[in-house]
Motif scaffolding. Structure first.
Motif, PDB file in Angstrom:
ATOM      1  N   VAL A  96      42.185  29.333  28.467  1.00  0.00           N
ATOM      2  CA  VAL A  96      41.426  28.958  29.657  1.00  0.00           C
ATOM      3  C   VAL A  96      41.255  30.174  30.566  1.00  0.00           C
ATOM      4  O   VAL A  96      40.192  30.383  31.167  1.00  0.00           O
ATOM      5  N   TRP A  97      42.301  30.978  30.662  1.00  0.00           N
ATOM      6  CA  TRP A  97      42.212  32.220  31.454  1.00  0.00           C
ATOM      7  C   TRP A  97      41.138  33.133  30.885  1.00  0.00           C
ATOM      8  O   TRP A  97      40.347  33.726  31.637  1.00  0.00           O
ATOM      9  N   ALA A  98      41.077  33.263  29.551  1.00  0.00           N
ATOM     10  CA  ALA A  98      40.062  34.109  28.917  1.00  0.00           C
ATOM     11  C   ALA A  98      38.660  33.616  29.266  1.00  0.00           C
ATOM     12  O   ALA A  98      37.751  34.418  29.533  1.00  0.00           O
ATOM     13  N   TYR A  99      38.477  32.311  29.279  1.00  0.00           N
ATOM     14  CA  TYR A  99      37.194  31.718  29.667  1.00  0.00           C
ATOM     15  C   TYR A  99      36.831  32.124  31.088  1.00  0.00           C
ATOM     16  O   TYR A  99      35.730  32.623  31.362  1.00  0.00           O
ATOM     17  N   ASP A 100      37.778  31.911  32.008  1.00  0.00           N
ATOM     18  CA  ASP A 100      37.516  32.213  33.414  1.00  0.00           C
ATOM     19  C   ASP A 100      37.327  33.713  33.629  1.00  0.00           C
ATOM     20  O   ASP A 100      36.441  34.143  34.384  1.00  0.00           O
ATOM     21  N   LYS A 101      38.138  34.502  32.955  1.00  0.00           N
ATOM     22  CA  LYS A 101      38.048  35.953  33.097  1.00  0.00           C
ATOM     23  C   LYS A 101      36.683  36.465  32.642  1.00  0.00           C
ATOM     24  O   LYS A 101      36.090  37.352  33.262  1.00  0.00           O
ATOM     25  N   THR A 102      36.170  35.896  31.543  1.00  0.00           N
ATOM     26  CA  THR A 102      34.855  36.287  31.050  1.00  0.00           C
ATOM     27  C   THR A 102      33.768  35.945  32.055  1.00  0.00           C
ATOM     28  O   THR A 102      32.860  36.746  32.324  1.00  0.00           O
ATOM     29  N   GLY A 103      33.855  34.754  32.634  1.00  0.00           N
ATOM     30  CA  GLY A 103      32.865  34.345  33.630  1.00  0.00           C
ATOM     31  C   GLY A 103      32.886  35.221  34.866  1.00  0.00           C
ATOM     32  O   GLY A 103      31.834  35.625  35.374  1.00  0.00           O
ATOM     33  N   VAL A 104      34.079  35.525  35.355  1.00  0.00           N
ATOM     34  CA  VAL A 104      34.204  36.378  36.551  1.00  0.00           C
ATOM     35  C   VAL A 104      33.673  37.775  36.275  1.00  0.00           C
ATOM     36  O   VAL A 104      32.957  38.362  37.099  1.00  0.00           O
ATOM     37  N   ALA A 105      34.003  38.316  35.103  1.00  0.00           N
ATOM     38  CA  ALA A 105      33.554  39.665  34.759  1.00  0.00           C
ATOM     39  C   ALA A 105      32.030  39.725  34.665  1.00  0.00           C
ATOM     40  O   ALA A 105      31.399  40.671  35.159  1.00  0.00           O
ATOM     41  N   GLU A 106      31.418  38.721  34.051  1.00  0.00           N
ATOM     42  CA  GLU A 106      29.958  38.731  33.904  1.00  0.00           C
ATOM     43  C   GLU A 106      29.272  38.537  35.248  1.00  0.00           C
ATOM     44  O   GLU A 106      28.218  39.134  35.506  1.00  0.00           O
ATOM     45  N   ARG A 107      29.837  37.710  36.103  1.00  0.00           N
ATOM     46  CA  ARG A 107      29.264  37.562  37.445  1.00  0.00           C
ATOM     47  C   ARG A 107      29.279  38.889  38.177  1.00  0.00           C
ATOM     48  O   ARG A 107      28.293  39.275  38.832  1.00  0.00           O
ATOM     49  N   ARG A 108      30.383  39.623  38.041  1.00  0.00           N
ATOM     50  CA  ARG A 108      30.499  40.922  38.694  1.00  0.00           C
ATOM     51  C   ARG A 108      29.439  41.895  38.152  1.00  0.00           C
ATOM     52  O   ARG A 108      28.780  42.606  38.922  1.00  0.00           O
ATOM     53  N   VAL A 109      29.261  41.895  36.831  1.00  0.00           N
ATOM     54  CA  VAL A 109      28.271  42.788  36.221  1.00  0.00           C
ATOM     55  C   VAL A 109      26.871  42.450  36.709  1.00  0.00           C
ATOM     56  O   VAL A 109      26.088  43.342  37.086  1.00  0.00           O
ATOM     57  N   GLN A 110      26.522  41.167  36.689  1.00  0.00           N
ATOM     58  CA  GLN A 110      25.176  40.762  37.096  1.00  0.00           C
ATOM     59  C   GLN A 110      24.901  41.084  38.556  1.00  0.00           C
ATOM     60  O   GLN A 110      23.806  41.543  38.908  1.00  0.00           O
ATOM     61  N   ARG A 111      25.865  40.880  39.410  1.00  0.00           N
ATOM     62  CA  ARG A 111      25.660  41.172  40.829  1.00  0.00           C
ATOM     63  C   ARG A 111      25.596  42.676  41.085  1.00  0.00           C
ATOM     64  O   ARG A 111      24.864  43.128  41.978  1.00  0.00           O
ATOM     65  N   ARG A 112      26.347  43.446  40.304  1.00  0.00           N
ATOM     66  CA  ARG A 112      26.239  44.902  40.445  1.00  0.00           C
ATOM     67  C   ARG A 112      24.842  45.366  40.062  1.00  0.00           C
ATOM     68  O   ARG A 112      24.234  46.189  40.765  1.00  0.00           O
ATOM     69  N   LYS A 113      24.313  44.846  38.981  1.00  0.00           N
ATOM     70  CA  LYS A 113      22.972  45.218  38.547  1.00  0.00           C
ATOM     71  C   LYS A 113      21.921  44.775  39.559  1.00  0.00           C
ATOM     72  O   LYS A 113      20.937  45.486  39.812  1.00  0.00           O
ATOM     73  N   GLN A 114      22.125  43.609  40.153  1.00  0.00           N
ATOM     74  CA  GLN A 114      21.189  43.145  41.180  1.00  0.00           C
ATOM     75  C   GLN A 114      21.214  44.072  42.387  1.00  0.00           C
ATOM     76  O   GLN A 114      20.166  44.383  42.974  1.00  0.00           O
ATOM     77  N   GLY A 115      22.410  44.539  42.750  1.00  0.00           N
ATOM     78  CA  GLY A 115      22.514  45.484  43.858  1.00  0.00           C
ATOM     79  C   GLY A 115      21.814  46.793  43.556  1.00  0.00           C
ATOM     80  O   GLY A 115      21.157  47.385  44.422  1.00  0.00           O
ATOM     81  N   GLU A 116      21.943  47.252  42.308  1.00  0.00           N
ATOM     82  CA  GLU A 116      21.289  48.501  41.914  1.00  0.00           C
ATOM     83  C   GLU A 116      19.766  48.364  41.938  1.00  0.00           C
ATOM     84  O   GLU A 116      19.051  49.336  42.213  1.00  0.00           O
ATOM     85  N   ARG A 117      19.255  47.157  41.672  1.00  0.00           N
ATOM     86  CA  ARG A 117      17.812  46.945  41.694  1.00  0.00           C
ATOM     87  C   ARG A 117      17.297  46.621  43.083  1.00  0.00           C
ATOM     88  O   ARG A 117      16.086  46.493  43.292  1.00  0.00           O
ATOM     89  N   GLY A 118      18.224  46.451  44.012  1.00  0.00           N
ATOM     90  CA  GLY A 118      17.816  46.155  45.377  1.00  0.00           C
ATOM     91  C   GLY A 118      17.393  44.717  45.591  1.00  0.00           C
ATOM     92  O   GLY A 118      16.659  44.421  46.543  1.00  0.00           O
TER      93      GLY A 118
END
Length: 286
Positions: free
Chosen positions: A83-105
């Protein structure tokens, strides 16, 4: 005639009324049950036992379960790591997507239906923690009506990322406390399956070092007990009970120590005595 018709209609209405009342009562009872199940994880406290195999943790489990209102389950093969692996994957991907959104403005968390990862920028971490707790309570812990404190004991804490996993457990189970149980490593290394491993002592030293790091990490949320000490003198567990906020009855503890808390050896096809790969020693070390 009209009188008979009137009585018949009255009985029909009464029957319909009774059926409606019975149906509504059934729905009410089912709703109450769903609410009780939903809220079950919020009315208990959580306690976990951290150790390694053949340390006497089943005995520690028995001592804790002798306290009225305590329900400490046994090992579960670290099922919550999945269950931790599931949650960890979701948190990591959210972080990646939001970082990319920030880079695109663009606004963070604004992915649209044309995005290949639509929605992952808004992964619901808080909901995942709540439902992880509810899942564990409903399937592993299963507290009973009189349960005040529940949890489990586990012997698999040797992975390098264990400190992060324990932090996640603290997020899933708010206010959780942890009992760390150790035993003389030389004795453990000669017990059961460890005795067949030439590197047992070195591995056990690593596992105990991890437990000590966890003890320091957890601070006041952890309490360290030692099998060799409490089996020799049950009075030393007074500190544990004080930490738990529970009355200490040494005679109750002695009664637990007098009961076998282990597995029995089995004989394989060759006639040699073997032992299960789970379970802990009896009160007297082998």
């Amino acid at each position: 005639m009209w009188e008979r018709i009137t009585r018949r209609l009255a009985r029909s209405h009464l029957r319909e009324r009774d059926e409606t009342i019975a149906r509504l009562r059934g729905e009410r009872d089912r709703a109450r049950h769903r609410v009780s199940v939903f809220e079950r994880d919020t009315r208990v406290e959580y306690l976990f036992v951290l150790t390694y195999g053949r340390s006497g943790s089943t005995l520690a489990q028995g001592i804790l379960n002798s306290i009225p209102g305590y329900l400490i389950r046994g090992e579960n093969r670290q099922i919550l790591r999945h269950v931790w692996a599931y949650d960890k994957t979701g948190v990591a991907e959210r972080r990646v997507q939001r970082r990319k959104q920030g880079e695109r403005g663009v606004e963070k968390g604004s992915s649209g239906s044309r995005s290949p990862l639509f929605g992952m920028d808004n992964y619901a971490h808080g909901a995942a923690l709540r439902h992880a707790r509810k899942l564990a309570v409903a399937t592993i812990l299963r507290p009973e009506p009189d349960t005040r404190v529940t949890g489990f004991k586990e012997i698999l804490w040797g992975e390098p990322d264990t400190p992060d996993f324990v932090r996640w457990l603290q997020d899933v189970f708010p206010g959780a406390r942890f009992v760390i149980n150790t035993r003389d490593l030389e004795s453990v290394s000669h017990s059961a399956w460890w005795s067949k491993d030439p590197d047992a002592l070195a591995e056990l030293q690593e596992r105990e070092a991890m437990l000590m790091r966890l003890r320091d990490q957890l601070g006041d949320a952890a309490y360290h007990i030692k099998y060799d000490e409490f089996t020799a003198n049950p009075e030393v567990l007074h500190g544990l009970f004080e930490w738990l906020g529970e009355p200490f009855d040494v005679e109750t503890v002695r009664a637990v120590l007098d009961v076998r808390h282990s597995f029995r050896p089995r004989t394989d096809r060759s006639g040699e005595t073997d032992e299960e790969e789970t379970g802990e020693p009896v009160a007297d070390p082998p």
